[in-house]
Design a protein around this motif. Structure first.
Motif, PDB file in Angstrom:
ATOM      1  N   GLU A  27       0.801  -1.222   0.000  1.00  0.00           N
ATOM      2  CA  GLU A  27       0.000   0.000   0.000  1.00  0.00           C
ATOM      3  C   GLU A  27       0.838   1.278   0.000  1.00  0.00           C
ATOM      4  O   GLU A  27       0.288   2.371  -0.089  1.00  0.00           O
ATOM      5  CB  GLU A  27      -0.924   0.012   1.218  1.00  0.00           C
ATOM      6  N   MET A  28       2.150   1.164   0.081  1.00  0.00           N
ATOM      7  CA  MET A  28       3.003   2.355   0.174  1.00  0.00           C
ATOM      8  C   MET A  28       2.829   3.329  -0.997  1.00  0.00           C
ATOM      9  O   MET A  28       2.794   4.542  -0.773  1.00  0.00           O
ATOM     10  CB  MET A  28       4.472   1.943   0.331  1.00  0.00           C
ATOM     11  N   PRO A  29       2.696   2.886  -2.249  1.00  0.00           N
ATOM     12  CA  PRO A  29       2.453   3.864  -3.324  1.00  0.00           C
ATOM     13  C   PRO A  29       1.168   4.664  -3.121  1.00  0.00           C
ATOM     14  O   PRO A  29       1.127   5.868  -3.406  1.00  0.00           O
ATOM     15  CB  PRO A  29       2.379   3.004  -4.588  1.00  0.00           C
ATOM     16  N   VAL A  30       0.122   4.025  -2.594  1.00  0.00           N
ATOM     17  CA  VAL A  30      -1.136   4.730  -2.335  1.00  0.00           C
ATOM     18  C   VAL A  30      -0.947   5.723  -1.188  1.00  0.00           C
ATOM     19  O   VAL A  30      -1.432   6.855  -1.255  1.00  0.00           O
ATOM     20  CB  VAL A  30      -2.267   3.729  -2.017  1.00  0.00           C
ATOM     21  N   ILE A  31      -0.235   5.306  -0.157  1.00  0.00           N
ATOM     22  CA  ILE A  31       0.018   6.181   0.988  1.00  0.00           C
ATOM     23  C   ILE A  31       0.814   7.411   0.547  1.00  0.00           C
ATOM     24  O   ILE A  31       0.481   8.545   0.898  1.00  0.00           O
ATOM     25  CB  ILE A  31       0.749   5.408   2.104  1.00  0.00           C
ATOM     26  N   THR A  32       1.856   7.187  -0.244  1.00  0.00           N
ATOM     27  CA  THR A  32       2.692   8.289  -0.724  1.00  0.00           C
ATOM     28  C   THR A  32       1.885   9.236  -1.609  1.00  0.00           C
ATOM     29  O   THR A  32       2.000  10.459  -1.485  1.00  0.00           O
ATOM     30  CB  THR A  32       3.891   7.729  -1.504  1.00  0.00           C
ATOM     31  N   ALA A  33       1.059   8.683  -2.491  1.00  0.00           N
ATOM     32  CA  ALA A  33       0.237   9.522  -3.363  1.00  0.00           C
ATOM     33  C   ALA A  33      -0.782  10.324  -2.562  1.00  0.00           C
ATOM     34  O   ALA A  33      -1.041  11.498  -2.867  1.00  0.00           O
ATOM     35  CB  ALA A  33      -0.458   8.657  -4.411  1.00  0.00           C
ATOM     36  N   ALA A  34      -1.355   9.722  -1.529  1.00  0.00           N
ATOM     37  CA  ALA A  34      -2.315  10.440  -0.685  1.00  0.00           C
ATOM     38  C   ALA A  34      -1.625  11.592   0.051  1.00  0.00           C
ATOM     39  O   ALA A  34      -2.202  12.678   0.204  1.00  0.00           O
ATOM     40  CB  ALA A  34      -2.969   9.493   0.309  1.00  0.00           C
ATOM     41  N   ARG A  61      -4.572  12.558  -9.801  1.00  0.00           N
ATOM     42  CA  ARG A  61      -4.442  11.529 -10.827  1.00  0.00           C
ATOM     43  C   ARG A  61      -3.446  10.450 -10.407  1.00  0.00           C
ATOM     44  O   ARG A  61      -3.679   9.263 -10.644  1.00  0.00           O
ATOM     45  CB  ARG A  61      -4.018  12.157 -12.159  1.00  0.00           C
ATOM     46  N   ARG A  62      -2.342  10.858  -9.768  1.00  0.00           N
ATOM     47  CA  ARG A  62      -1.370   9.869  -9.280  1.00  0.00           C
ATOM     48  C   ARG A  62      -1.997   8.985  -8.199  1.00  0.00           C
ATOM     49  O   ARG A  62      -1.741   7.777  -8.160  1.00  0.00           O
ATOM     50  CB  ARG A  62      -0.119  10.563  -8.739  1.00  0.00           C
ATOM     51  N   LEU A  63      -2.818   9.568  -7.338  1.00  0.00           N
ATOM     52  CA  LEU A  63      -3.485   8.788  -6.301  1.00  0.00           C
ATOM     53  C   LEU A  63      -4.452   7.783  -6.913  1.00  0.00           C
ATOM     54  O   LEU A  63      -4.479   6.612  -6.523  1.00  0.00           O
ATOM     55  CB  LEU A  63      -4.223   9.710  -5.324  1.00  0.00           C
ATOM     56  N   LEU A  64      -5.240   8.218  -7.887  1.00  0.00           N
ATOM     57  CA  LEU A  64      -6.168   7.296  -8.546  1.00  0.00           C
ATOM     58  C   LEU A  64      -5.418   6.173  -9.252  1.00  0.00           C
ATOM     59  O   LEU A  64      -5.830   5.011  -9.209  1.00  0.00           O
ATOM     60  CB  LEU A  64      -7.054   8.052  -9.539  1.00  0.00           C
ATOM     61  N   ALA A  65      -4.308   6.500  -9.897  1.00  0.00           N
ATOM     62  CA  ALA A  65      -3.510   5.478 -10.587  1.00  0.00           C
ATOM     63  C   ALA A  65      -2.913   4.488  -9.587  1.00  0.00           C
ATOM     64  O   ALA A  65      -2.897   3.277  -9.839  1.00  0.00           O
ATOM     65  CB  ALA A  65      -2.406   6.142 -11.404  1.00  0.00           C
ATOM     66  N   ALA A  66      -2.456   4.981  -8.451  1.00  0.00           N
ATOM     67  CA  ALA A  66      -1.890   4.100  -7.431  1.00  0.00           C
ATOM     68  C   ALA A  66      -2.965   3.184  -6.859  1.00  0.00           C
ATOM     69  O   ALA A  66      -2.726   1.987  -6.645  1.00  0.00           O
ATOM     70  CB  ALA A  66      -1.239   4.922  -6.317  1.00  0.00           C
ATOM     71  N   ARG A  67      -4.164   3.720  -6.636  1.00  0.00           N
ATOM     72  CA  ARG A  67      -5.267   2.889  -6.138  1.00  0.00           C
ATOM     73  C   ARG A  67      -5.654   1.838  -7.165  1.00  0.00           C
ATOM     74  O   ARG A  67      -5.922   0.681  -6.828  1.00  0.00           O
ATOM     75  CB  ARG A  67      -6.477   3.755  -5.807  1.00  0.00           C
ATOM     76  N   ARG A  68      -5.703   2.242  -8.430  1.00  0.00           N
ATOM     77  CA  ARG A  68      -6.036   1.295  -9.500  1.00  0.00           C
ATOM     78  C   ARG A  68      -5.002   0.178  -9.568  1.00  0.00           C
ATOM     79  O   ARG A  68      -5.344  -1.001  -9.646  1.00  0.00           O
ATOM     80  CB  ARG A  68      -6.108   2.029 -10.837  1.00  0.00           C
ATOM     81  N   ASP A  69      -3.727   0.555  -9.525  1.00  0.00           N
ATOM     82  CA  ASP A  69      -2.659  -0.443  -9.586  1.00  0.00           C
ATOM     83  C   ASP A  69      -2.726  -1.407  -8.407  1.00  0.00           C
ATOM     84  O   ASP A  69      -2.532  -2.609  -8.576  1.00  0.00           O
ATOM     85  CB  ASP A  69      -1.287   0.238  -9.625  1.00  0.00           C
ATOM     86  N   LEU A  70      -3.010  -0.886  -7.220  1.00  0.00           N
ATOM     87  CA  LEU A  70      -3.131  -1.751  -6.041  1.00  0.00           C
ATOM     88  C   LEU A  70      -4.308  -2.705  -6.189  1.00  0.00           C
ATOM     89  O   LEU A  70      -4.196  -3.895  -5.908  1.00  0.00           O
ATOM     90  CB  LEU A  70      -3.289  -0.913  -4.768  1.00  0.00           C
ATOM     91  N   ALA A  71      -5.437  -2.202  -6.657  1.00  0.00           N
ATOM     92  CA  ALA A  71      -6.615  -3.054  -6.841  1.00  0.00           C
ATOM     93  C   ALA A  71      -6.355  -4.128  -7.891  1.00  0.00           C
ATOM     94  O   ALA A  71      -6.722  -5.289  -7.704  1.00  0.00           O
ATOM     95  CB  ALA A  71      -7.823  -2.213  -7.235  1.00  0.00           C
ATOM     96  N   ASN A  72      -5.708  -3.753  -8.981  1.00  0.00           N
ATOM     97  CA  ASN A  72      -5.407  -4.736 -10.021  1.00  0.00           C
ATOM     98  C   ASN A  72      -4.400  -5.767  -9.533  1.00  0.00           C
ATOM     99  O   ASN A  72      -4.508  -6.944  -9.854  1.00  0.00           O
ATOM    100  CB  ASN A  72      -4.875  -4.048 -11.276  1.00  0.00           C
ATOM    101  N   ARG A  73      -3.427  -5.334  -8.773  1.00  0.00           N
ATOM    102  CA  ARG A  73      -2.403  -6.244  -8.271  1.00  0.00           C
ATOM    103  C   ARG A  73      -3.003  -7.241  -7.277  1.00  0.00           C
ATOM    104  O   ARG A  73      -2.689  -8.421  -7.319  1.00  0.00           O
ATOM    105  CB  ARG A  73      -1.269  -5.453  -7.626  1.00  0.00           C
TER     106      ARG A  73
END
Length: 85
Positions: free
Chosen positions: A28-35, A63-75
């Motif tokens: 979750e670190m990319p999402v945390i960083t983007a937030a 947009r970076r936050l949405l992309a990070a959330r999308r990537d986490l959900a897909n992963r």
């Protein structure tokens, strides 16, 4: 999908994090960083009227936050084992 919030709600507060909790945080670190980037951009304009560059920075951070959330959900959906496996 197991989240950090779900894992930490189960255990006692005085214990060290488990390997599973650390792995969840790492995922979750990319999402945390983007937030944090979104918060930083929004906080920077609290006391003034946002300029065009400020608005662009906020949009870019969102947009970076949405992309990070999308990537986490897909992963996490691709790593989930199938039923009966």
């Amino acid at each position: 999908m197991t989240t950090v919030r779900m894992l930490t709600a189960v255990g006692a507060p005085e214990r060290e994090p488990t390997a599973a909790e650390l792995d969840a945080i790492e995922q979750e670190m990319p999402v945390i960083t983007a937030a944090l980037d979104v918060l930083d951009a929004e906080i920077s304009v609290l006391d003034r009227t946002p300029s065009e560059l400020d608005e662009q920075r906020i949009r870019r951070a969102r947009r970076r936050l949405l992309a990070a959330r999308r990537d986490l959900a897909n992963r996490t959906t691709t790593e989930r084992p199938e039923v009966g496996a």
